[in-house]
Design a protein around this motif. Structure first.
Motif, PDB file in Angstrom:
ATOM      1  N   VAL A  43      -3.793  -3.179  -1.788  1.00  0.00           N
ATOM      2  CA  VAL A  43      -2.775  -4.458  -2.003  1.00  0.00           C
ATOM      3  C   VAL A  43      -2.779  -5.348  -0.843  1.00  0.00           C
ATOM      4  O   VAL A  43      -2.881  -6.615  -1.191  1.00  0.00           O
ATOM      5  CB  VAL A  43      -1.593  -4.049  -2.260  1.00  0.00           C
ATOM      6  CG1 VAL A  43      -0.365  -5.037  -2.560  1.00  0.00           C
ATOM      7  CG2 VAL A  43      -1.537  -3.064  -3.505  1.00  0.00           C
ATOM      8  N   SER A  47      -4.435  -9.169  -1.407  1.00  0.00           N
ATOM      9  CA  SER A  47      -3.493 -10.260  -1.270  1.00  0.00           C
ATOM     10  C   SER A  47      -3.943 -11.134  -0.203  1.00  0.00           C
ATOM     11  O   SER A  47      -3.736 -12.359  -0.467  1.00  0.00           O
ATOM     12  CB  SER A  47      -1.961  -9.648  -1.171  1.00  0.00           C
ATOM     13  OG  SER A  47      -1.771  -8.787  -2.385  1.00  0.00           O
ATOM     14  N   LEU A 339       2.391   0.779  -3.617  1.00  0.00           N
ATOM     15  CA  LEU A 339       2.842  -0.382  -3.793  1.00  0.00           C
ATOM     16  C   LEU A 339       3.912  -1.105  -3.205  1.00  0.00           C
ATOM     17  O   LEU A 339       4.036  -1.981  -2.499  1.00  0.00           O
ATOM     18  CB  LEU A 339       3.128  -0.476  -5.191  1.00  0.00           C
ATOM     19  CG  LEU A 339       1.860  -0.338  -6.257  1.00  0.00           C
ATOM     20  CD1 LEU A 339       2.469  -0.214  -7.832  1.00  0.00           C
ATOM     21  CD2 LEU A 339       1.082  -1.531  -6.118  1.00  0.00           C
ATOM     22  N   PRO A 379      -0.463 -12.297  -3.615  1.00  0.00           N
ATOM     23  CA  PRO A 379      -0.653 -11.042  -4.534  1.00  0.00           C
ATOM     24  C   PRO A 379      -1.159 -11.746  -5.900  1.00  0.00           C
ATOM     25  O   PRO A 379      -0.299 -12.429  -6.580  1.00  0.00           O
ATOM     26  CB  PRO A 379       0.504 -10.351  -4.560  1.00  0.00           C
ATOM     27  CG  PRO A 379       1.185 -10.737  -3.250  1.00  0.00           C
ATOM     28  CD  PRO A 379       1.032 -12.158  -3.086  1.00  0.00           C
ATOM     29  N   ILE A 384      -3.753  -6.250  -8.775  1.00  0.00           N
ATOM     30  CA  ILE A 384      -2.973  -5.243  -8.597  1.00  0.00           C
ATOM     31  C   ILE A 384      -2.831  -4.460  -9.739  1.00  0.00           C
ATOM     32  O   ILE A 384      -2.694  -3.044  -9.716  1.00  0.00           O
ATOM     33  CB  ILE A 384      -1.500  -5.676  -8.326  1.00  0.00           C
ATOM     34  CG1 ILE A 384      -1.388  -6.463  -6.854  1.00  0.00           C
ATOM     35  CG2 ILE A 384      -0.321  -4.420  -8.255  1.00  0.00           C
ATOM     36  CD1 ILE A 384      -0.264  -7.083  -6.463  1.00  0.00           C
TER      37      ILE A 384
END
Length: 418
Positions: A43, A47, A339, A379, A384
């Motif tokens: 992530v 991002s 997350l 993001p 994701i």
């Protein structure tokens, strides 16, 4: 996959084994932690890579437009008003701006720096959000034609040691010819505004002045410009949108879009993003192997319990569902934790970078190397969701073998000597 009440009860008990099986809990905890770190790393990296590309795109395109119309061989455009009208009339074009751009030299108190001079009309200077929205000192309203005031980048101001009101000299090597050779043209200007776009190379080199002053400095005809900057309604469709304009110009001028001007940079970013995604997926794959190993140990530790359940009438499918549930629960909890950790670290990314720099005494984010002055982030919900899907899929696949081993347990062989 629906579980009966006793299957849910047993799965819950297996997620927290007894005192004699703490080693299994430790391995399962490591598995959950590995999933969490893998998801968080993916992530964060994806991002940051998206943010890096988006920031570069916004800054580069915001300053240079989606495309430019130039004369062949760098020649100036003499019939630019006709070209400007033709560009504005092209469907899909939102704006077209005439400008002059020329590499020159700027000096102040013995310091010299290479600059990129950009001449724009006064309304275009104030209407350019990339410049007008990032003024850190002074006022663009002071930069008017004939005022001899200019706007410069913040890094250039630092390098030359100038501030608002300081006098600088711009050198034009293509000066006047004399019997002793060409004498460079030197003109003094007052710094009227300082801007910080956020791209190091631009903040260290760009100087903006009114079009009329740039034409005077460069000894250009008042009806001559260097190029026309074009913006379209969709940067990704700039090629098809400008295709009719490119065809109509023929050999009079060339059209170059942002992809051609920055092809190597954005292609390198795309390759690096894919490479990082594949490499970091290996972390999740290792975590899936850890889940499989912890479930195999759990099956071996619970062989007697499984045999009793099978003797009491529990079907093989129930054993499969129980151990799949245990493994996927670890994966789901690790994914959720990853997350949360990833978004928390992204939110505090710049303070973390500043803290590590202060702690280590090293400049980890040098704008001269990394283009941007701050660590960006953007993001992407699709990416994701892909990370979550891949994690859950690998976790599910890792549970199949231990679950099949549990289902194949022969209660007769296990309980023979009990």
């Amino acid at each position: 996959m629906l579980l009966s009440s006793y299957e849910r009860l047993i799965a819950g008990r297996y997620l927290l084994p007894g005192k004699g099986e703490r080693f299994i809990v430790l391995v399962a905890g490591f598995s959950l932690g590995a999933v969490m770190l893998g998801v968080a790393a993916l992530v964060i990296v994806m991002s940051v890579m998206n943010g890096f590309r988006a920031e570069l795109f916004d800054k580069i395109v915001g300053l240079n437009g989606h495309a430019v119309i130039q004369g062949y061989g760098g020649r100036p455009l003499n019939d630019w008003r006709q070209l400007l009208a033709r560009a504005k009339a092209t469907p899909g074009v939102t704006s077209a701006v005439p400008m002059i751009e020329q590499p020159l030299m700027m000096t102040n108190n013995g310091r010299a720096e290479a600059i990129i001079l950009r001449g724009l009309t006064v309304p275009d200077i104030r209407g350019n959000s990339t410049i007008a929205g990032h003024v850190v000192a002074g006022d663009l309203n002071n930069v008017t034609a004939g005022s001899n005031r200019i706007a410069i980048g913040s890094r250039l101001a630092e390098t030359l040691g100038v501030d608002i009101g300081s006098q600088v000299t711009i050198w034009n090597p293509a000066g006047q010819s004399t019997p002793f050779g060409t004498v460079p043209r030197m003109v003094s200007y007052t710094v009227g505004a300082i801007f910080e776009i956020g791209v190091y190379d631009y903040d260290k080199a760009y100087v903006v002045m009114p079009m009329e002053d740039a034409q005077t400095l460069l000894l250009l005809d008042p009806d001559t410009v260097g190029m026309i900057e074009v913006n379209t309604r969709d940067a990704d469709q700039v090629g098809p949108i400008l295709a009719p304009l490119r065809a109509s110009l023929g050999q009079t001028a060339a059209v170059s879009d942002w992809r051609q001007m920055n092809a190597q940079l954005f292609e390198a970013l795309a390759i690096e993003q894919v490479s990082m995604f594949v490499i970091l997926c290996i972390i999740i794959l290792v975590a899936a192997f850890n889940i499989a190993s912890s479930l195999i140990m759990l099956v071996r530790a619970k062989t007697r319990d499984i045999a009793i359940l099978r003797t009491m009438g529990a079907p093989r499918a129930a054993m499969v569902r129980i151990f799949i549930t245990v493994g996927t629960t670890i994966g789901v909890l690790g994914t959720i934790a990853g997350l949360i950790l990833g978004f928390v670290l992204l939110y505090f990314r710049q303070p973390i970078v500043d803290f590590v720099q202060k702690l280590s005494g090293q400049n980890l984010w040098d704008p001269s190397i990394r283009f941007l002055t701050e660590l960006p982030s953007k993001p992407n919900p699709v990416e994701i969701a892909m990370v979550v899907a891949i994690t859950l899929l690998l976790t599910f696949l890792a549970t199949l073998y231990p679950a099949s081993r549990a289902a194949s347990t022969d209660p007769v062989q296990v309980l023979r000597y009990e």
